[in-house]
Each structure stands twice: as structure tokens, then as C-alpha cells.
Enzyme design. Structure first.
Site, short mmCIF file in Angstrom:
data_model
loop_
_atom_site.label_atom_id
_atom_site.label_comp_id
_atom_site.label_asym_id
_atom_site.label_seq_id
_atom_site.Cartn_x
_atom_site.Cartn_y
_atom_site.Cartn_z
N LEU A 67 -19.43 75.64 -2.44
CA LEU A 67 -20.38 75.98 -1.38
C LEU A 67 -19.66 76.15 -0.04
O LEU A 67 -18.53 75.66 0.11
CB LEU A 67 -21.42 74.87 -1.29
CG LEU A 67 -22.22 74.68 -2.59
CD1 LEU A 67 -22.87 73.31 -2.64
CD2 LEU A 67 -23.25 75.79 -2.75
N PRO A 68 -20.31 76.79 0.94
CA PRO A 68 -19.61 77.07 2.19
C PRO A 68 -19.19 75.83 2.98
O PRO A 68 -18.04 75.69 3.38
CB PRO A 68 -20.61 77.91 2.99
CG PRO A 68 -21.55 78.47 1.98
CD PRO A 68 -21.62 77.47 0.87
N THR A 98 -14.67 73.35 0.52
CA THR A 98 -13.87 72.74 1.59
C THR A 98 -14.84 72.21 2.64
O THR A 98 -15.51 73.00 3.31
CB THR A 98 -12.93 73.77 2.25
OG1 THR A 98 -12.10 74.33 1.23
CG2 THR A 98 -12.07 73.12 3.32
N LYS A 173 -6.51 69.59 2.08
CA LYS A 173 -6.87 71.01 2.23
C LYS A 173 -6.98 71.41 3.70
O LYS A 173 -6.55 72.49 4.12
CB LYS A 173 -8.21 71.23 1.50
CG LYS A 173 -8.92 72.51 1.79
CD LYS A 173 -8.27 73.70 1.16
CE LYS A 173 -8.93 74.97 1.67
NZ LYS A 173 -8.40 76.17 1.12
N LYS A 248 -14.29 77.64 10.44
CA LYS A 248 -14.84 76.33 10.01
C LYS A 248 -13.70 75.37 9.70
O LYS A 248 -13.70 74.21 10.15
CB LYS A 248 -15.70 76.54 8.75
CG LYS A 248 -16.10 75.25 8.07
CD LYS A 248 -16.45 75.45 6.60
CE LYS A 248 -15.31 75.90 5.75
NZ LYS A 248 -15.36 75.61 4.33
P1 NAD Z 1 -18.99 82.41 -0.15
O1 NAD Z 1 -19.85 82.36 1.04
O2 NAD Z 1 -18.52 83.71 -0.68
O3 NAD Z 1 -19.70 81.62 -1.36
C1 NAD Z 1 -20.51 80.49 -1.21
C2 NAD Z 1 -21.76 80.69 -2.04
O4 NAD Z 1 -22.58 79.52 -1.96
C3 NAD Z 1 -22.60 81.88 -1.55
O5 NAD Z 1 -22.76 82.81 -2.59
C4 NAD Z 1 -23.92 81.22 -1.13
O6 NAD Z 1 -25.06 82.04 -1.39
C5 NAD Z 1 -23.91 79.97 -2.00
N1 NAD Z 1 -24.81 78.92 -1.51
C6 NAD Z 1 -24.99 78.48 -0.24
N2 NAD Z 1 -25.91 77.49 -0.23
C7 NAD Z 1 -26.33 77.33 -1.51
C8 NAD Z 1 -27.28 76.47 -2.13
N3 NAD Z 1 -28.02 75.59 -1.43
N4 NAD Z 1 -27.45 76.57 -3.47
C9 NAD Z 1 -26.72 77.47 -4.20
N5 NAD Z 1 -25.82 78.31 -3.66
C10 NAD Z 1 -25.63 78.24 -2.33
O7 NAD Z 1 -17.76 81.45 0.16
P2 NAD Z 1 -16.34 81.38 -0.61
O8 NAD Z 1 -15.38 82.25 0.07
O9 NAD Z 1 -16.58 81.51 -2.08
O10 NAD Z 1 -15.93 79.87 -0.23
C11 NAD Z 1 -16.55 78.75 -0.83
C12 NAD Z 1 -15.78 77.51 -0.41
O11 NAD Z 1 -14.43 77.62 -0.84
C13 NAD Z 1 -15.74 77.30 1.11
O12 NAD Z 1 -15.84 75.93 1.40
C14 NAD Z 1 -14.37 77.86 1.49
O13 NAD Z 1 -13.87 77.27 2.67
C15 NAD Z 1 -13.56 77.51 0.27
N6 NAD Z 1 -12.41 78.40 0.00
C16 NAD Z 1 -12.52 79.75 0.07
C17 NAD Z 1 -11.41 80.55 -0.21
C18 NAD Z 1 -11.47 82.06 -0.14
O14 NAD Z 1 -10.40 82.70 -0.18
N7 NAD Z 1 -12.63 82.67 -0.08
C19 NAD Z 1 -10.20 79.97 -0.57
C20 NAD Z 1 -10.12 78.59 -0.68
C21 NAD Z 1 -11.24 77.81 -0.39
#
Ligand code: NAD
Length: 304
Positions: A67-68, A98, A173, A248
Site C-alpha cells: 500500500l502507499p 514503505t 528502507k 513521502k
Molecule cells: P501504487 O500507488 O502504484 O500502488 C498502491 C496500490 O494500493 C494502489 O493501486 C491503490 O489503489 C492501492 N490501495 C490504496 N489504498 C487501498 C486500500 N485501502 N485497499 C486496497 N488497496 C488500496 O504504489 P506502488 O508504487 O506500487 O508502491 C507501493 C508501496 O511500495 C509504497 O509504499 C512505495 O513507497 C513502495 N515501493 C515502491 C517502489 C516503486 O518503484 N514503485 C519501489 C519500492 C517500494
């Protein structure tokens, strides 16, 4: 209990991670609040659930969340219909999001109070790492919970580390991403300086990759197009890892540093640069688009 994995949050990262679990033969059902993401998951052959209530039942042996932010994890685990009260005592909870260390500890304690094992397991390696199952996974939690999670984490990543007690995965992280935010700005400064000096950027990139100026943004995820295939800079800066997410993480690093009186001047400066970029409406662009701010009028690349 059958061996079902419930996966919540199939966005940029969660989607390919869930797909890898499916490909490895796991029984997996996913849920996301975004209809678009659910459609995408369905197209990949993943079972989708219409609600958290329908997803979480006593058949589920592992819950993975991606999740975000901390507020989303808190809602899913501890909120009104929090899943901690719904899962079996034998279910393992893995939060790969994260988030801030305090929220991670709070959720972990609530799970522990119910005798449910939980780890925080944030990842690094980006969307490409998620697709190729080469993520670095940083785990906080008991050794017993770490050992129990290891087989499933090995499907998702290449290097799996036990960083310490619950919250330590996020601590590690946050330290990593503070360095990444700074390094992306540094890579942008070097490549845009090369451009203004009229030196072939491809040459400079090749040199830096093999010289002491190398970094992850240079060798894997360059902030300018035409250097490495498949990167967001080659795809009009669609994320990838959004600038909003980097902002963030830099805020999390700033708060952590403040809480222990650590001096992080470059981390603070990187936060100011990303924060301004996001305030100007760029939070959904890939974080490598920060090169636009650094490059000024010399930056002339396609961006959506
Ligand atoms: P993203 O926004 O693409 O995905 C998050 C998903 O969570 C979204 O599809 C959103 O609709 C869903 N969501 C939000 N609230 C929800 C709820 N109550 N119930 C169900 N689903 C819900 O984000 P991301 O890029 O996939 O990143 C996710 C996490 O991973 C973050 O914490 C980010 O910091 C971390 N991260 C991302 C990356 C990257 O390269 N994108 C790399 C490492 C870590």
C-alpha cells in the site's frame, strides 16, 4: 486451512509481485480499491475479490499488503473492519509497504497481542525488480516470523535480509531511499552538466557506469532517456516509482533523523527539491523526472 495468499494493493509494485506468486503455483486472490488495477490484475489471470470482507477468511494463510502509506496499512490492519480481527491465528501477515516505523510497530504490536505473526518487509529494486523477482527485501520482526516468511519472500526477491525487530525493515528502507533520492538528483546534475558542456551524454553515462561516479540511478535507472531500455525516462516518465512516493520517503527520513538528532543535510535538501516538484503538480510522474528541475531550459524530453 488451505494455503491461500490474500494480496492487498496491486498497484505498480503489487501487480507484478502478485503475478510472480501466481506463476510460482501459489493460490492467490487480490484486492485493490482501484477498479483499473483490479482489471489489470484480472487480465493477468489473478483471482480478484470484490472486497476485503470477501477476501479475508480463515482459509487465508498469508496476507501480503503493498500500500502507499502508513495510513493505508493502519486502516487495512487496524481500522473498522481491520483484518487482524478476521484472520486465523496461524495466518502470517506481511506488510511490504514503505511506511513510518511507528505505524509499523503499532500494527505489529496489535498482531502480537492476538498471537498473530507479522513482519514489515518493504522492498527496493523498483518495478523492474518486482517484475523480475529480484527485489531486495528488508524484514523487521521475530526470527520465527522471518523464517516462516522466507519461502514466499524468496519467490518475490533475490536478497532477503532480517534487519531486526518489527519496524526495522522500514528503518532500513528509509535509510536506503534517502540515499536514492539524493543519488537521483546527483545523477541528474552530472548528466545535465554533460549536456550543457556539449559532451555526448551516452559517453558520459558509459564512463560513469564504470567509474567512481556510478550509482543505482546511473547503472539501472537513468534520469534521461536513451541510455537504458525499459526505464521510466524512456517511457515519458510514467512511473515506475512516483515522485510523490519519493517525497513521502524523504519526509519519513527527515522525521526519523529529527527523532534521533541525526544530521542529514543532503537528505533535507533532496526533500525540499522533491517537495517543490510535487507541489507543482508532478507527484504522479516518475521520480527520475526530477532531472527536469535540475536541467532547466536544457532539459527537452517527452513527459506525459
Ligand atoms: P501504487 O500507488 O502504484 O500502488 C498502491 C496500490 O494500493 C494502489 O493501486 C491503490 O489503489 C492501492 N490501495 C490504496 N489504498 C487501498 C486500500 N485501502 N485497499 C486496497 N488497496 C488500496 O504504489 P506502488 O508504487 O506500487 O508502491 C507501493 C508501496 O511500495 C509504497 O509504499 C512505495 O513507497 C513502495 N515501493 C515502491 C517502489 C516503486 O518503484 N514503485 C519501489 C519500492 C517500494
Amino acid at each position: 486451512m488451505s494455503d491461500v495468499i490474500a494480496f492487498i494493493g496491486v498497484g505498480n509494485m503489487g501487480n507484478p509481485m502478485a503475478e510472480n506468486l501466481l506463476k510460482s503455483g501459489k493460490k492467490i486472490t487480490v484486492f485493490d480499491v482501484s477498479k483499473e488495477m483490479m482489471e489489470k490484475a484480472k487480465k493477468k489471470g489473478l483471482n480478484i475479490s470484490e472486497s476485503i470482507e470477501a477476501l479475508i477468511n480463515k482459509e487465508v494463510s498469508i496476507v501480503i499488503t503493498m500500500l502507499p502509506e502508513g495510513k493505508h496499512s493502519k486502516k487495512i490492519y487496524l481500522g473498522e473492519n481491520g483484518i487482524i480481527n478476521k484472520v486465523s491465528k496461524h495466518c502470517l501477515l506481511i506488510d511490504c509497504s514503505t511506511i513510518d516505523i511507528e505505524t509499523s510497530k503499532e500494527i505489529g504490536k496489535a498482531a502480537d497481542d492476538q498471537n498473530i505473526m507479522m513482519i514489515d518487509a518493504p522492498v527496493s529494486g523498483g518495478v523492474m525488480g518486482a517484475q523480475k523477482a529480484t527485489l531486495n527485501i528488508m524484514v523487521g520482526g521475530s526470527k520465527e516470523a522471518f523464517d516462516k516468511a522466507l519461502p514466499v519472500l524468496k519467490i518475490l526477491g533475490k536478497n532477503i535480509y532480517h534487519a531486526g525487530e518489527i519496524g526495522s525493515g522500514n528503518g532500513a528502507k528509509i535509510c536506503n531511499n534517502m540515499a536514492l533520492g539524493i543519488a537521483m538528483i546527483a545523477a541528474s546534475e552530472s548528466l545535465m552538466l554533460a549536456k550543457r558542456l556539449n559532451i555526448d551524454i551516452k559517453k558520459v553515462h558509459e564512463i560513469m557506469k564504470n567509474a567512481s561516479g556510478n550509482s543505482w540511478p546511473i547503472s539501472v535507472y537513468p534520469p534521461l532517456p536513451g541510455l537504458i531500455d525499459g526505464t521510466p525516462s524512456n517511457n515519458n516518465y510514467r512511473p515506475g516509482f512516483s515522485a510523490g512516493m519519493m517525497n513521502k520517503d524523504l519526509k519519513l527520513a527527515y522525521e526519523c533523523a529529527k527523532s534521533v538528532n541525526a544530521e542529514t543535510p543532503l537528505g533535507k535538501m533532496a526533500l525540499e527539491i522533491y517537495d517543490q516538484f510535487c507541489k507543482e503538480g508532478n507527484d504522479t510522474k516518475d521520480f527520475s523526472a526530477i532531472s527536469k528541475v535540475i536541467g532547466g531550459d536544457a532539459w527537452d524530453y517527452p513527459i506525459d
